[in-house]
Write an enzyme that holds these catalytic residues in place. Structure first.
Site, mmCIF file in Angstrom:
data_model
loop_
_atom_site.group_PDB
_atom_site.id
_atom_site.type_symbol
_atom_site.label_atom_id
_atom_site.label_comp_id
_atom_site.label_asym_id
_atom_site.label_seq_id
_atom_site.Cartn_x
_atom_site.Cartn_y
_atom_site.Cartn_z
ATOM 1 N N GLY A 1 0.827 -1.193 0.000
ATOM 2 C CA GLY A 1 0.000 0.000 0.000
ATOM 3 C C GLY A 1 0.868 1.252 0.000
ATOM 4 O O GLY A 1 2.031 1.222 0.401
ATOM 5 N N CYS A 2 0.302 2.359 -0.444
ATOM 6 C CA CYS A 2 1.087 3.598 -0.560
ATOM 7 C C CYS A 2 1.459 4.161 0.808
ATOM 8 O O CYS A 2 2.625 4.501 1.064
ATOM 9 C CB CYS A 2 0.332 4.625 -1.394
ATOM 10 S SG CYS A 2 -1.371 4.944 -0.880
#
Length: 342
Positions: A152-153
């Site tokens: 995930g970012c």
């Protein structure tokens, strides 16, 4: 063109998919041979993303594992959470290697996934075999993998910020505060009331307090970085929405186990990431524009009143999604990690 490896982009309409097209069109060893869309009509890729006009001549098609396997050796999935786990097994059964940009394979425990995503996991084999695709920490495991769980970012930003401190056992593992801000593109392209221009413009707000789905991902990976020794890592992760298009900035607060010296910490980070071409350990305070449209994560460290502060920023659509996916693809193909990313 025949010497290039065929790659399919599954779920072609979103922002991360647009970045995948943009990057891979410059990749000397890859040909984009298929794209899928869940829309009723089969739009052209350049109709979904007008910035790609005259760069790609490809029509999206409905998802069909047989058709993709006939055209591509790799599939990059830019599908919503819970949708990927239905697409991954038939692709892998046909010999297609998969890099999944959703969260469906990031959490090792199926029950933890169900608790945080509200959906039972239906691919136990894939969950067991998936490799977490953060090259800076798991590079040796990526080349031989057939299924990569793209990070995930927010998770990438937070994990890269904390990994050296956790690996060297320099901080307490509980009470770590991750205060992070993201641009609106982090919420995806599908319309949502909170991302409507009159709602988010000139506005700054927290969301998902105490229940954001990246929390167990951050804790799981950092606990693995600790080698499974001692207590698990527990972070207090709070995301915020900032009225800008792209970028993430995280400020991390940690309690050192012994007196911390700022210069020594910066040298530790430089040594830890010496073989990681996309982590820049800087002396100045990083800002989101420094890494915008790049695959770099910029990090610095400060010591304030005895606490360690780590500041890290990256582009949520590149290093936080499509860029790291291409990093993983390069490692799987045996290409230099930086190919098409500089």
């Amino acid at each position: 063109m025949s010497s290039r490896v065929g790659v399919a982009i599954v779920g072609a309409s979103g922002y991360a998919a647009r970045e995948l097209f943009r990057i891979l069109l410059n990749h000397p060893g890859v040909a984009i041979t298929a794209a899928t869309s869940r829309q009723d009509e089969a739009p052209r890729v350049d109709a979904l993303h007008p910035s790609l006009a005259r760069r790609i001549d490809l029509v999206c098609e409905p998802f069909d594992a047989d058709r993709i396997a006939g055209k591509a050796d790799f599939a990059l999935l830019a599908l919503p959470h819970t949708a990927s786990m239905a697409a991954v097994p038939p692709l892998r059964e046909r010999g297609v290697k998969v890099i999944d940009l959703s969260a469906d394979y990031r959490l090792a425990d199926a029950q933890v996934y169900a608790d945080w995503y509200g959906h039972a996991h239906t691919d136990a084999r894939g969950l067991d075999e998936a490799v977490y695709g953060l090259p800076e920490l798991f590079r040796p495991r990526i080349p031989g993998a057939s299924l990569i769980a793209n990070p995930g970012c927010y998770s990438s930003t937070s994990i890269l910020a904390l990994a050296p401190l956790i690996a060297e056992d320099l901080i307490e593992r509980s009470g770590i505060i991750v205060d992070a801000k993201s641009g609106v593109s982090g919420g995806g392209r599908a319309p949502k009331p909170s991302f409507h221009f009159p709602e988010c413009n000139e506005n700054f707000s927290a969301y998902g307090v105490g229940r954001h789905r990246h929390t167990p991902e951050i804790d799981q990976v950092l606990t693995a970085v600790a080698g499974g020794k001692g207590d698990p890592v527990e972070t207090i992760f709070t995301p915020h929405l900032v009225p800008m298009d792209r970028g993430i900035l995280a400020t991390v607060y940690a309690q050192p186990k012994r007196t911390a010296v700022e210069h020594d910490l910066i040298e530790l980070y430089r040594s830890f990431y010496a073989s990681s071409p996309f982590v820049r350990v800087v002396s100045h305070l990083p800002a989101t524009k420094d890494s915008s449209f790049t695959n770099f994560c910029d990090i610095t460290v400060r010591v304030v009143r005895g606490k360690i502060l780590v500041l890290a920023c990256l582009d949520n659509l590149v290093k936080g999604a499509a860029g790291v996916a291409v990093q993983n693809l390069n490692l799987m193909l045996g290409h230099p990690e930086e190919t098409a990313l500089l």
